[in-house]
Design a protein around this motif. Structure first.
Motif, PDB file in Angstrom:
ATOM      1  N   SER A   1       4.879  28.263 -44.854  1.00 32.28           N
ATOM      2  CA  SER A   1       4.692  28.486 -46.279  1.00 32.28           C
ATOM      3  C   SER A   1       4.413  27.154 -46.964  1.00 32.28           C
ATOM      4  CB  SER A   1       5.949  29.099 -46.905  1.00 32.28           C
ATOM      5  OG  SER A   1       6.261  30.339 -46.320  1.00 32.28           O
TER       6      SER A   1
ATOM      7  N   VAL B   1       4.403  25.885 -50.990  1.00 30.12           N
ATOM      8  CA  VAL B   1       4.572  26.177 -52.404  1.00 30.12           C
ATOM      9  C   VAL B   1       3.910  25.069 -53.228  1.00 30.12           C
ATOM     10  CG1 VAL B   1       6.231  26.570 -54.249  1.00 30.12           C
ATOM     11  CG2 VAL B   1       6.751  27.344 -51.930  1.00 30.12           C
TER      12      VAL B   1
ATOM     13  N   THR C   1       2.133  30.307 -53.691  1.00 32.60           N
ATOM     14  CA  THR C   1       2.424  30.038 -52.280  1.00 32.60           C
ATOM     15  C   THR C   1       1.268  30.466 -51.394  1.00 32.60           C
ATOM     16  OG1 THR C   1       4.793  30.337 -52.674  1.00 32.60           O
ATOM     17  CG2 THR C   1       4.045  30.461 -50.392  1.00 32.60           C
TER      18      THR C   1
END
Length: 124
Positions: free
Chosen positions: A20, A22, A77
């Motif tokens: 991930s 962000v 994200t």
């Protein structure tokens, strides 16, 4: 602008991980994102990219059919789902941002902001 990558770890060959990234503090109307990776002693190489609305993606030949990039703009994200991992996928993975994001660029030079990297280790 800050990019915070996470999700790396140690996995056996054939396993899966989801990375991930962000995006914090941006004011862009739109942006494209990419993942690059760098193995020890190697150049940083392109893995995957996605344009501003997710309508266009690109993948390195080495990961096609195994990795999937996606984005959730409500969460700021971008994800990289990595399946059927191989030992040669071992590297530090970096996310990167390109303001505008009209295309899913593969060139490292167009990306203006970079995350800190997250280590993926695939054991055989």
């Amino acid at each position: 602008v800050q990019l915070q990558a996470s999700g790396g770890g140690l996995v056996q060959a054939g396993g899966s991980l989801r990375l991930s990234c962000v995006v914090l503090g941006h004011t862009f109307r739109s942006y494209g994102m990419a993942w690059f990776r760098q193995a020890p002693g190697m150049e940083r190489e392109f893995v995957s990219s996605i344009n501003w609305n997710g309508g266009s993606t690109n993948y390195a030949d080495s990961v096609k059919g195994r990795f999937t990039i996606s984005r959730d703009d409500a969460k700021n994200t971008v994800y990289l789902q990595m399946n059927t991992l191989k030992p040669e996928d071992t590297a530090v993975y970096f996310c990167a941002l390109q303001s505008g994001g009209t295309y899913a660029y593969i060139e490292r030079e167009v990306y203006e902001y970079w995350g800190q990297g997250t280590l993926v280790t695939v054991s055989s």
